[in-house]
Design a protein around this motif. Structure first.
Motif, PDB file in Angstrom:
ATOM      1  N   LEU A 170     -21.144  34.086  25.938  1.00 35.27           N
ATOM      2  CA  LEU A 170     -22.387  34.802  26.226  1.00 35.27           C
ATOM      3  C   LEU A 170     -23.510  34.368  25.292  1.00 35.27           C
ATOM      4  N   VAL A 171     -23.207  34.267  24.018  1.00 41.31           N
ATOM      5  CA  VAL A 171     -24.226  33.884  23.050  1.00 41.31           C
ATOM      6  C   VAL A 171     -24.636  32.429  23.257  1.00 41.31           C
ATOM      7  N   TYR A 172     -23.659  31.547  23.406  1.00 42.47           N
ATOM      8  CA  TYR A 172     -23.947  30.121  23.514  1.00 42.47           C
ATOM      9  C   TYR A 172     -24.769  29.798  24.759  1.00 42.47           C
ATOM     10  N   THR A 173     -24.442  30.409  25.880  1.00 44.24           N
ATOM     11  CA  THR A 173     -25.157  30.086  27.118  1.00 44.24           C
ATOM     12  C   THR A 173     -26.542  30.716  27.193  1.00 44.24           C
ATOM     13  N   ASN A 174     -26.768  31.796  26.473  1.00 42.92           N
ATOM     14  CA  ASN A 174     -28.041  32.495  26.582  1.00 42.92           C
ATOM     15  C   ASN A 174     -29.005  32.221  25.432  1.00 42.92           C
ATOM     16  N   ARG A 175     -28.591  31.480  24.434  1.00 41.25           N
ATOM     17  CA  ARG A 175     -29.468  31.144  23.320  1.00 41.25           C
ATOM     18  C   ARG A 175     -29.916  29.697  23.451  1.00 41.25           C
ATOM     19  N   GLY A 176     -31.175  29.472  23.278  1.00 38.07           N
ATOM     20  CA  GLY A 176     -31.675  28.110  23.338  1.00 38.07           C
ATOM     21  C   GLY A 176     -31.726  27.563  24.753  1.00 38.07           C
ATOM     22  N   LYS A 177     -31.917  26.267  24.837  1.00 31.93           N
ATOM     23  CA  LYS A 177     -32.043  25.604  26.131  1.00 31.93           C
ATOM     24  C   LYS A 177     -30.950  24.553  26.269  1.00 31.93           C
ATOM     25  N   ARG A 178     -29.728  24.959  26.039  1.00 26.60           N
ATOM     26  CA  ARG A 178     -28.601  24.034  26.022  1.00 26.60           C
ATOM     27  C   ARG A 178     -28.331  23.378  27.374  1.00 26.60           C
ATOM     28  N   PHE A 179     -28.607  24.050  28.444  1.00 27.44           N
ATOM     29  CA  PHE A 179     -28.269  23.532  29.768  1.00 27.44           C
ATOM     30  C   PHE A 179     -29.516  23.173  30.576  1.00 27.44           C
ATOM     31  N   LYS A 180     -30.645  23.055  29.924  1.00 26.25           N
ATOM     32  CA  LYS A 180     -31.869  22.636  30.604  1.00 26.25           C
ATOM     33  C   LYS A 180     -31.862  21.131  30.772  1.00 26.25           C
ATOM     34  N   ARG A 181     -32.425  20.670  31.872  1.00 21.74           N
ATOM     35  CA  ARG A 181     -32.563  19.223  32.091  1.00 21.74           C
ATOM     36  C   ARG A 181     -33.594  18.678  31.121  1.00 21.74           C
ATOM     37  N   GLU A 182     -33.337  17.474  30.705  1.00 21.52           N
ATOM     38  CA  GLU A 182     -34.285  16.848  29.755  1.00 21.52           C
ATOM     39  C   GLU A 182     -35.205  15.897  30.451  1.00 21.52           C
ATOM     40  N   LEU A 223     -21.186  23.257  34.173  1.00 20.13           N
ATOM     41  CA  LEU A 223     -19.851  23.330  34.764  1.00 20.13           C
ATOM     42  C   LEU A 223     -18.784  22.809  33.795  1.00 20.13           C
ATOM     43  N   LYS A 224     -19.066  21.731  33.079  1.00 17.62           N
ATOM     44  CA  LYS A 224     -18.105  21.210  32.100  1.00 17.62           C
ATOM     45  C   LYS A 224     -17.857  22.230  30.994  1.00 17.62           C
ATOM     46  N   PHE A 225     -18.934  22.870  30.518  1.00 21.43           N
ATOM     47  CA  PHE A 225     -18.781  23.891  29.483  1.00 21.43           C
ATOM     48  C   PHE A 225     -17.948  25.056  29.995  1.00 21.43           C
ATOM     49  N   MET A 226     -18.251  25.519  31.192  1.00 16.85           N
ATOM     50  CA  MET A 226     -17.499  26.644  31.748  1.00 16.85           C
ATOM     51  C   MET A 226     -16.035  26.265  31.968  1.00 16.85           C
ATOM     52  N   GLY A 227     -15.767  25.035  32.350  1.00 15.19           N
ATOM     53  CA  GLY A 227     -14.389  24.580  32.500  1.00 15.19           C
ATOM     54  C   GLY A 227     -13.636  24.651  31.181  1.00 15.19           C
ATOM     55  N   LYS A 228     -14.272  24.172  30.112  1.00 13.62           N
ATOM     56  CA  LYS A 228     -13.642  24.237  28.791  1.00 13.62           C
ATOM     57  C   LYS A 228     -13.385  25.674  28.365  1.00 13.62           C
ATOM     58  N   MET A 229     -14.317  26.551  28.676  1.00 15.19           N
ATOM     59  CA  MET A 229     -14.156  27.951  28.294  1.00 15.19           C
ATOM     60  C   MET A 229     -13.038  28.620  29.093  1.00 15.19           C
ATOM     61  N   MET A 230     -12.874  28.241  30.349  1.00 13.53           N
ATOM     62  CA  MET A 230     -11.771  28.804  31.140  1.00 13.53           C
ATOM     63  C   MET A 230     -10.429  28.356  30.571  1.00 13.53           C
ATOM     64  N   PHE A 231     -10.350  27.088  30.140  1.00 13.02           N
ATOM     65  CA  PHE A 231      -9.112  26.613  29.515  1.00 13.02           C
ATOM     66  C   PHE A 231      -8.854  27.363  28.201  1.00 13.02           C
ATOM     67  N   ALA A 232      -9.914  27.616  27.431  1.00 10.98           N
ATOM     68  CA  ALA A 232      -9.751  28.356  26.176  1.00 10.98           C
ATOM     69  C   ALA A 232      -9.284  29.789  26.439  1.00 10.98           C
ATOM     70  N   LEU A 233      -9.854  30.418  27.461  1.00  8.20           N
ATOM     71  CA  LEU A 233      -9.433  31.773  27.808  1.00  8.20           C
ATOM     72  C   LEU A 233      -7.979  31.796  28.272  1.00  8.20           C
ATOM     73  N   LYS A 239     -33.091  26.826  39.245  1.00 12.32           N
ATOM     74  CA  LYS A 239     -31.890  26.007  39.401  1.00 12.32           C
ATOM     75  C   LYS A 239     -32.197  24.531  39.160  1.00 12.32           C
ATOM     76  N   ALA A 240     -33.392  24.105  39.540  1.00 11.54           N
ATOM     77  CA  ALA A 240     -33.773  22.709  39.359  1.00 11.54           C
ATOM     78  C   ALA A 240     -33.883  22.349  37.877  1.00 11.54           C
ATOM     79  N   GLU A 241     -34.123  23.332  37.023  1.00 13.86           N
ATOM     80  CA  GLU A 241     -34.253  23.092  35.586  1.00 13.86           C
ATOM     81  C   GLU A 241     -32.902  23.033  34.876  1.00 13.86           C
ATOM     82  N   ILE A 242     -31.824  23.433  35.533  1.00 15.13           N
ATOM     83  CA  ILE A 242     -30.503  23.519  34.918  1.00 15.13           C
ATOM     84  C   ILE A 242     -29.713  22.241  35.172  1.00 15.13           C
ATOM     85  N   ASP A 243     -29.090  21.707  34.122  1.00 20.68           N
ATOM     86  CA  ASP A 243     -28.172  20.580  34.257  1.00 20.68           C
ATOM     87  C   ASP A 243     -26.818  21.153  34.673  1.00 20.68           C
TER      88      ASP A 243
END
Length: 103
Positions: free
Chosen positions: A91-103, A47-57, A38-42
């Motif tokens: 599913l693909v966007y959140t599980n591919r790469g390190k998009r939500f990792k802290r820098e 949350l902003k991404f999930m909010g946008k996806m809920m609006f899209a759904l 959890k400490a590695e996740i931004d």
């Protein structure tokens, strides 16, 4: 038609909640992570991404509402395909790469 409207309202409420930076406990998989993971996740980006996806759904459910109101099944199926497509993208966007990792 009422069920579709109910689903839209729930998705809009979730979208607002996530966009405000709250509701991380509602994201499946986040709760099961260890504290180190959890400490590695931004969280805010996630949350902003999930909010946008809920609006899209919720927006995709408009097709179902219009299709049900006009009694045109094709519009309902188009909305369903968009709904499934958005979920697949999430599913693909959140599980591919390190998009939500802290820098």
């Amino acid at each position: 038609m009422l069920f579709t409207l109910f689903v839209m309202v729930i998705l809009l409420i979730l979208g607002i909640t996530f966009s405000m930076g709250k509701g991380r406990s509602l994201i499946v998989g986040y709760n099961t992570m260890s504290e180190e993971e959890k400490a590695e996740i931004d969280e805010q980006r996630l949350l902003k991404f999930m909010g946008k996806m809920m609006f899209a759904l919720a927006g995709s459910r408009v097709f179902a509402l219009v299709g049900e109101y006009l009694e045109i099944e094709l519009i309902i199926y188009v909305g369903l395909m968009i709904f499934v497509g958005i979920i697949f993208f999430m599913l693909v966007y959140t599980n591919r790469g390190k998009r939500f990792k802290r820098e």
